[in-house]
Design a protein around this motif. Sequence first.
Motif, PDB file in Angstrom:
ATOM      1  N   TRP A 109      -1.570  10.048  13.059  1.00 44.11           N
ATOM      2  CA  TRP A 109      -1.916   9.662  11.692  1.00 44.11           C
ATOM      3  C   TRP A 109      -2.306   8.184  11.633  1.00 44.11           C
ATOM      4  O   TRP A 109      -3.272   7.815  10.961  1.00 44.11           O
ATOM      5  CB  TRP A 109      -0.757   9.935  10.727  1.00 44.11           C
ATOM      6  N   ALA A 111      -3.669   6.403  13.865  1.00 45.72           N
ATOM      7  CA  ALA A 111      -4.988   6.202  14.468  1.00 45.72           C
ATOM      8  C   ALA A 111      -6.110   6.527  13.483  1.00 45.72           C
ATOM      9  O   ALA A 111      -7.224   6.024  13.604  1.00 45.72           O
ATOM     10  CB  ALA A 111      -5.133   7.066  15.718  1.00 45.72           C
ATOM     11  N   ARG A 112      -5.808   7.371  12.494  1.00 51.21           N
ATOM     12  CA  ARG A 112      -6.818   7.738  11.490  1.00 51.21           C
ATOM     13  C   ARG A 112      -6.926   6.683  10.393  1.00 51.21           C
ATOM     14  O   ARG A 112      -7.847   6.719   9.585  1.00 51.21           O
ATOM     15  CB  ARG A 112      -6.441   9.067  10.836  1.00 51.21           C
ATOM     16  N   CYS A 113      -5.952   5.786  10.317  1.00 50.43           N
ATOM     17  CA  CYS A 113      -5.954   4.788   9.248  1.00 50.43           C
ATOM     18  C   CYS A 113      -7.075   3.783   9.514  1.00 50.43           C
ATOM     19  O   CYS A 113      -7.149   3.217  10.612  1.00 50.43           O
ATOM     20  CB  CYS A 113      -4.601   4.081   9.192  1.00 50.43           C
ATOM     21  N   PRO A 114      -7.958   3.553   8.523  1.00 46.61           N
ATOM     22  CA  PRO A 114      -9.048   2.595   8.750  1.00 46.61           C
ATOM     23  C   PRO A 114      -8.537   1.228   9.205  1.00 46.61           C
ATOM     24  O   PRO A 114      -9.210   0.527   9.959  1.00 46.61           O
ATOM     25  CB  PRO A 114      -9.726   2.501   7.379  1.00 46.61           C
TER      26      PRO A 114
ATOM     27  N   LEU B 146      -3.317   8.857  23.526  1.00 48.36           N
ATOM     28  CA  LEU B 146      -2.602   8.083  22.507  1.00 48.36           C
ATOM     29  C   LEU B 146      -1.086   8.176  22.667  1.00 48.36           C
ATOM     30  O   LEU B 146      -0.352   8.368  21.704  1.00 48.36           O
ATOM     31  CB  LEU B 146      -2.989   8.533  21.096  1.00 48.36           C
ATOM     32  N   MET B 389     -13.316  12.316   5.676  1.00 51.78           N
ATOM     33  CA  MET B 389     -13.302  10.867   5.980  1.00 51.78           C
ATOM     34  C   MET B 389     -11.899  10.410   6.357  1.00 51.78           C
ATOM     35  O   MET B 389     -11.697   9.697   7.336  1.00 51.78           O
ATOM     36  CB  MET B 389     -13.708  10.065   4.745  1.00 51.78           C
ATOM     37  N   GLY B 390     -10.947  10.811   5.511  1.00 54.19           N
ATOM     38  CA  GLY B 390      -9.562  10.365   5.703  1.00 54.19           C
ATOM     39  C   GLY B 390      -8.951  10.871   6.994  1.00 54.19           C
ATOM     40  O   GLY B 390      -7.999  10.282   7.500  1.00 54.19           O
ATOM     41  N   LEU B 391      -9.494  11.957   7.533  1.00 53.89           N
ATOM     42  CA  LEU B 391      -8.946  12.531   8.768  1.00 53.89           C
ATOM     43  C   LEU B 391      -9.692  12.056  10.014  1.00 53.89           C
ATOM     44  O   LEU B 391      -9.334  12.410  11.128  1.00 53.89           O
ATOM     45  CB  LEU B 391      -8.989  14.064   8.703  1.00 53.89           C
ATOM     46  N   SER B 392     -10.738  11.228   9.817  1.00 52.04           N
ATOM     47  CA  SER B 392     -11.530  10.775  10.967  1.00 52.04           C
ATOM     48  C   SER B 392     -10.855   9.601  11.660  1.00 52.04           C
ATOM     49  O   SER B 392     -10.389   8.678  11.007  1.00 52.04           O
ATOM     50  CB  SER B 392     -12.928  10.332  10.525  1.00 52.04           C
ATOM     51  N   THR B 393     -10.831   9.651  12.984  1.00 54.19           N
ATOM     52  CA  THR B 393     -10.326   8.516  13.757  1.00 54.19           C
ATOM     53  C   THR B 393     -11.475   7.573  14.104  1.00 54.19           C
ATOM     54  O   THR B 393     -11.296   6.370  14.203  1.00 54.19           O
ATOM     55  CB  THR B 393      -9.686   9.023  15.070  1.00 54.19           C
ATOM     56  N   ASP B 394     -12.657   8.156  14.263  1.00 59.86           N
ATOM     57  CA  ASP B 394     -13.829   7.395  14.684  1.00 59.86           C
ATOM     58  C   ASP B 394     -14.532   6.798  13.451  1.00 59.86           C
ATOM     59  O   ASP B 394     -14.992   7.527  12.578  1.00 59.86           O
ATOM     60  CB  ASP B 394     -14.761   8.371  15.415  1.00 59.86           C
ATOM     61  N   ARG B 398     -16.644   8.366  10.139  1.00 59.34           N
ATOM     62  CA  ARG B 398     -16.176   8.088   8.772  1.00 59.34           C
ATOM     63  C   ARG B 398     -17.326   7.532   7.923  1.00 59.34           C
ATOM     64  O   ARG B 398     -17.542   7.954   6.797  1.00 59.34           O
ATOM     65  CB  ARG B 398     -15.016   7.087   8.829  1.00 59.34           C
TER      66      ARG B 398
END
Lengths: 135, 411
Positions: A109, A111-114, B146, B389-394, B398
């Motif tokens: 989670w 890692a998904r945080c901007p 990770l 968007m909120g679930l994107s890591t890249d 996003r």
Amino acid sequence: MRYLLMLYADENAGAAIPPDQMAKAMEGMFAYQQALEKAGAFVSTSALGRTSDARTLRMSGGEIHNVDGAFVNQGGTLKVEEGPYAEAREQFGGLFVIECEDMDAAVKWAARCPAAQWGPIEIRPIVHTSSAKEA
Amino acid sequence: MSDTAQRAAERAARESYGRLLAFLAARTRDVAGAEDALAEAFASALASWPEQGVPANPDAWLLTVARRRQTDAYRRVGTSRAGEMHLTLMREELDDLAMTPEAIPDRRLALMFACAHPDIDPSLRSPLILQTILGLTAADIGAAFLIPAATMGQRLVRAKSRIAELGIAFEIPDTEDLPSRLDAVLEAIYAAYAKGWNDLVGEAGGQLAEEAIWLGRLVVALLPSSPEAKGMLALMLYSHARRAARRSPTGAYVPLDEQDTALWDMEAIEAAETILRAASSAGPTGRCQLEAAIQSAHVVRRLTGADNWPIVVKLYDILHAMTGSPVVLLNRAAALAETEGPTAALASIAPLADDKRMADYQPYWAVRGRLLAEIGNREAAHEALTLAMGLSTDPAIRNWLEARRADLLAG
């Protein structure tokens, strides 16, 4: 299990970002919060003020003693300082409390945080929480 | 240290690490002990080769030193089982002395089957294969998955103890069990590839994808009769061929149907086509071959302009009947939108709305958002694209999703 995501960032660099870019970054943070909510992982979030507006209270000198079961500092003086105690490149600027299965899921989670793009995120398990009762 | 010795050791490490490890661990089933012995052998090589010169047969040299270390380790333990093992190893050490590199049996495939054994945690199968066959460090593997280096290290140690405790055999399963056991091996390799693929923007990710392709080639070489092994190798090569086209010069995400095909690696595509043809003519069609065939259809469409979406949908139909996977249903919907339109595509994924696993599955919301936008349901499309968007890591993905969301308001 609950986890605290502590978001660190260089607040001077953050303050220098033009408003339109900042608005876009905030859109990303809001989308992230919505995704957490949809997945049932969202507990709370807070954004913190600048460290220049912070105060650190610190007992200076003295020694800690246990007197009849209570911890008491003897001989010290309480002092208040401006800002956080330590000077660091990045400052603690915001937090999310999330609910998820384990630390691996919490890291996923985070890692998904901007905010992971511009500063470190410290992830800590929360072992106990008490909150004010809802009105 | 001389460059020659350094290079010889590195070459041996790259080409022979897994082969030597598999050979050393096969009898004892003690992967960790074999790793220690091999690590000491490589250290001895680096110390003595610059002085004494690189031996004519570096593999046999490394194997002999490692075997001696292994024997010493068992001698030190001193239990009766260890004593038995000690005698076996001593006898094998003598055999090794007479060995030529061609004669060192390749037990890497058996080692991979042990790593992807049903009793091993599925999330550790891929890391175990990367470590034992390629010699990647826990730090490198952890970075891709990770997981902190120390944690990944501990998990790998535990998984290796499990192999020893359960007495998991280092063998190629019987014909009867082979397909399902091989699926687990292929899945583990593909998981490594997917990690690399998703993080392809990063240097480490690109390397991991190449390591996975190397493993895919190895499985094909060691099990030439398996069409599924070929199917998976082809699948990875099709994806890998498009790596340079996936980002614009400024780093923006470029979807498949907008990619500049001049940037595709045609050599890799041709290799994939050849391997897939060989797979298809060899036997029953499995999951990997179907997925590779879908990639082949995408390539043909982009290169010739032929509208082959009906074939893609058909292939997804077969794949879905075979697997029942929600991921397949989702990809099928994207293809179905091209043949029957977004309404039919949305209806096809309606059963997924109640699937809890979709709540944090980014592709579900991305596909759903796109389809809802196409039928003009702006509000629901906005919500789905926001969740994607909120679930994107890249961040590139996003940004792309955010632009699609902005199109909603503009259109």
